[in-house]
Write a protein that holds these residues in place. Sequence first.
Motif, PDB file in Angstrom:
ATOM      1  N   THR A 171       0.835  -1.204   0.000  1.00 25.07           N
ATOM      2  CA  THR A 171       0.000   0.000   0.000  1.00 25.07           C
ATOM      3  C   THR A 171       0.867   1.251   0.000  1.00 25.07           C
ATOM      4  N   TYR A 172       1.900   1.242   0.840  1.00 30.24           N
ATOM      5  CA  TYR A 172       2.819   2.380   0.926  1.00 30.24           C
ATOM      6  C   TYR A 172       3.488   2.642  -0.430  1.00 30.24           C
ATOM      7  N   ALA A 176       3.002   5.919  -2.687  1.00 30.52           N
ATOM      8  CA  ALA A 176       4.185   6.765  -2.853  1.00 30.52           C
ATOM      9  C   ALA A 176       4.584   6.912  -4.313  1.00 30.52           C
ATOM     10  N   PHE A 252      11.767   1.349   2.668  1.00 32.31           N
ATOM     11  CA  PHE A 252      11.013   2.541   3.045  1.00 32.31           C
ATOM     12  C   PHE A 252      11.705   3.799   2.530  1.00 32.31           C
TER      13      PHE A 252
END
Length: 273
Positions: A171-172, A176, A252
């Motif tokens: 999802t991130y 992004a 990340f």
Amino acid sequence: MASGIDATTGPRPSGDSPTPVVGNDGTGALVVVPTFNERDNLPVIVERLQKALPGAHLLVVDDSSPDGTGEVADELARADAEAGRLHVLHRKEKDGLGKAYLAGFAWGLARDYPVIVEMDADGSHAPEQLHRLFEAINAGADLAIGSRYVPGGELVNWPKHREFLSRGANTYARLALGAKINDITAGFRAYRRGVLEKIGLDSVESAGYCFQIDLAWRTVRAGFDVREVPITFTEREIGVSKMSGGVMSEAFTMVARWGIQSRLERLGVLRNK
């Protein structure tokens, strides 16, 4: 057409029409399997692949496994010498999943395989479902991703905390990057060789599992046809996962950087490279 979810993210390169490139038995495909301490899993996955797709070739890329996985791979290759389907690439050090795959890709491209596959050695990716990826490739996909998170995709015996982290990471990355891929972290995928030749493998920096996001994102940005097909992902029964906090931190940070860069490019602040 291949069954699955069409996650096309851009136009196909001009003049490139869908052309079947993989045989029903896997002929034309090289399956790259990186290994580190997988001596018990490797013979099982080799047997399953050769039974499911006897025409496919397999390249084991071993990072000097201290448990003797490389020696097991050599024994399997000698046993298969007459058929010539199993090859082994020994690397001197363990410096990340991405580097192992890049070495395997270079080996396959140098030998003119039309399709190159990523697959884990631990049994989490079912060789019996690899034909689904090949069907998508033959139907015109440039990159076919075996997805856990499209209708028909399944997770078997995976701990809930791992599923939570995986879904969160996807999802991130999707938010992004703005990439319309449900399982961009998936490691079960098939590339047409033209994709790997075009997306700039020499400049890939990511070493860990972020490598999967990196290559999918490069493929999207190059305008290739990316499709997801449902697969069943099964938690390994032997050995331990190589996932770590450092791997997650790398992913990340790099995804955030790529997302910001993409937005600045769209605004004209940065030149698209």
